[in-house]
Design an enzyme around this catalytic site. Structure first.
Site, PDB file in Angstrom:
ATOM      1  CD  GLU A  96      -2.871  -1.133   2.371  1.00 31.65           C
ATOM      2  OE1 GLU A  96      -2.622  -0.359   3.321  1.00 31.65           O
ATOM      3  OE2 GLU A  96      -3.793  -1.948   2.374  1.00 31.65           O
ATOM      4  CB  CYS A 109       3.131   6.843   3.697  1.00 31.50           C
ATOM      5  SG  CYS A 109       3.809   5.586   4.785  1.00 31.50           S
ATOM      6  CB  CYS A 116       7.833  -6.401   7.853  1.00 28.58           C
ATOM      7  SG  CYS A 116       9.262  -5.746   8.765  1.00 28.58           S
ATOM      8  CB  CYS A 120       6.962  -4.557  15.496  1.00 29.78           C
ATOM      9  SG  CYS A 120       8.602  -4.031  14.934  1.00 29.78           S
ATOM     10  CB  CYS A 123       3.570  -4.232  13.302  1.00 28.54           C
ATOM     11  SG  CYS A 123       3.684  -3.932  11.533  1.00 28.54           S
ATOM     12  CB  CYS A 345       6.596   2.015  10.996  1.00 28.55           C
ATOM     13  SG  CYS A 345       7.472   0.477  10.944  1.00 28.55           S
TER      14      CYS A 345
HETATM   15  S1  SF4 Z   1       6.518  -1.987  12.669  1.00 28.42           S
HETATM   16 FE1  SF4 Z   1       7.750  -1.725  10.765  1.00 28.42          FE
HETATM   17  S2  SF4 Z   1       9.628  -2.906  11.174  1.00 28.42           S
HETATM   18 FE2  SF4 Z   1       8.106  -3.589  12.697  1.00 28.42          FE
HETATM   19  S3  SF4 Z   1       7.139  -5.403  11.762  1.00 28.42           S
HETATM   20 FE3  SF4 Z   1       5.901  -3.603  11.214  1.00 28.42          FE
HETATM   21  S4  SF4 Z   1       6.665  -2.943   9.192  1.00 28.42           S
HETATM   22 FE4  SF4 Z   1       8.219  -4.285  10.119  1.00 28.42          FE
END
Ligand code: SF4
Length: 382
Positions: A96, A109, A116, A120, A123, A345
């Site tokens: 996206e 963005c 990823c 995290c 996330c 993020c």
């Molecule tokens: S917060 Fe950023 S670095 Fe962490 S898992 Fe999500 S996309 Fe990846």
């Protein structure tokens, strides 16, 4: 970069790479600038449209080269002007791209990876795992697509996109070469001519690559901090176990010092209810950052299914902000209803799922996008 068609994709080539390409096919180097203007200033993907290029060269280019951006799967426009594109990359996954207008500023963005690997805990992107690195053409292609969508071609002085943040899906420093190439194109006058101050790379803390970055480019830097101590950050941002806060902040300070100007680190901090949103966390954060010139963006968490986290109350957010303000920091709170489609993020969803589930998630994204409220309050450092 040769694509599956066996042709070189010119979209992701920096100026030196483009000159090298024309060298390799026995053509003059000045052709690089001509063709880059057609691609990036005028949004052209058809060699026949390049009227200042000879017909013979156009025919030659058709055989060995192409201009191929990611495939646009959908484009959604919020009532507040925010736009979201879902684009499919060569690996088959989708990523996206989000555009946020705010006064005279328009911030795009951009994603750097499909999925990823850093996992995290708060996330949505991280929960999907890693799928693929985007090519330089797929990274800059997001800018190319957005620019064309705005009708910003031919390029004008009042460009819709004034800022770019590498803060979408993925950890940009783990796709280093492609992201750096794309950022060079963002700043190049033959590309998008965006000031180095207005191109920002956001990292969760890949320390060796922060040091490496300073050898290649001088864009602005943002750090996804999310916790004021190692014990908590180890839980929320697992890469912290490898690169703890002390070494991370030292590397950020080194990077910022190489910029040689009054530029400060941006610190992103997602506020999670009862996890990292207490006044004592703010006190600890103020102490942690005291030697790091920075501005702080607080991002109240936007829950997604099965995240296990909640958004803090407005009072808790205000208390946290006030504490940092009293300590002398410049603090911005990004307040949202529904999803924060600033796409900080960790906020992007639904990209590496199978087709059926993906379409369900896109609908959810669109509904949330329509609710987005990007009101911000800023407190200037005193
Ligand atoms: S917060 Fe950023 S670095 Fe962490 S898992 Fe999500 S996309 Fe990846």
């Amino acid at each position: 970069m040769t694509t599956s068609t066996g042709k070189t994709n010119l979209l992701g080539l920096t100026q030196p790479e483009m000159e090298k390409f024309f060298d390799s096919i026995g053509e003059k180097r000045f052709r690089a600038g001509q063709v880059m203007k057609w691609i990036h200033h005028l949004g052209v993907d058809d060699f026949d449209a390049m009227t200042n290029v000879s017909k013979a060269l156009r025919e030659k280019l058709k055989v060995c080269a192409e201009i191929r951006g990611p495939e646009v799967v959908s484009e959604d426009i919020s009532t507040d002007g925010t736009r979201k594109w879902v684009v499919r990359v060569a690996s088959g996954s989708c990523v996206e791209t989000v555009y946020i207008p705010q006064g005279k500023r328009g911030t795009l963005c951009v994603s750097s990876q499909a999925g990823c690997a850093l996992d995290c805990s708060f996330c949505s992107t991280g929960k999907q795992g890693f799928n693929s690195n985007l090519t330089a053409a797929e990274v800059i292609g997001q800018v190319w697509i957005a620019n064309k969508s705005f009708g910003s071609v031919p390029a004008t002085v009042d460009r819709a996109i004034t800022n770019v943040v590498m803060m979408g899906m993925g950890e940009p420093l783990l796709n280093f070469d492609n992201v750096v190439a794309a950022m060079h194109l963002m700043m190049d006058d033959l590309g998008y001519g965006i000031s180095k101050r207005r191109v920002t790379l956001s990292t969760s803390g890949v320390v060796p690559m922060i040091d490496e970055l300073s050898k290649h480019i001088d864009v602005s830097l943002a750090l996804s901090l999310h916790a004021p101590n190692d014990a908590l950050r180890n839980q929320l941002v697992p890469i912290n176990k490898k690169y703890p806060l002390k070494v991370l902040l030292e590397s950020c300070q080194r990077y910022m010092s190489t910029l040689g100007e009054k530029r400060v680190l941006t610190v992103e901090y997602t506020l999670l209810k009862d996890i990292n949103d207490k006044v004592e966390h703010a006190v600890e954060m103020a102490e942690l950052l005291k030697d790091t010139p920075c501005k702080i963006n607080l991002i109240p968490f936007n829950p997604f299914p099965h995240s296990g986290y909640e958004r803090p109350s407005n009072n808790a957010i205000r208390r946290f902000q006030d504490q940092l303000h009293q300590a002398g920091y410049n603090v911005t709170v990004r307040t949202t209803r529904g999803e924060d489609i600033d796409a900080a993020c960790g906020q992007l969803v639904g990209q590496v799922l199978d087709r059926t589930r993906r379409s369900e998630r896109y609908i959810a994204v669109r509904e949330l996008s329509a609710e987005a409220d990007l009101a911000q309050s800023a407190v200037t450092r005193t």
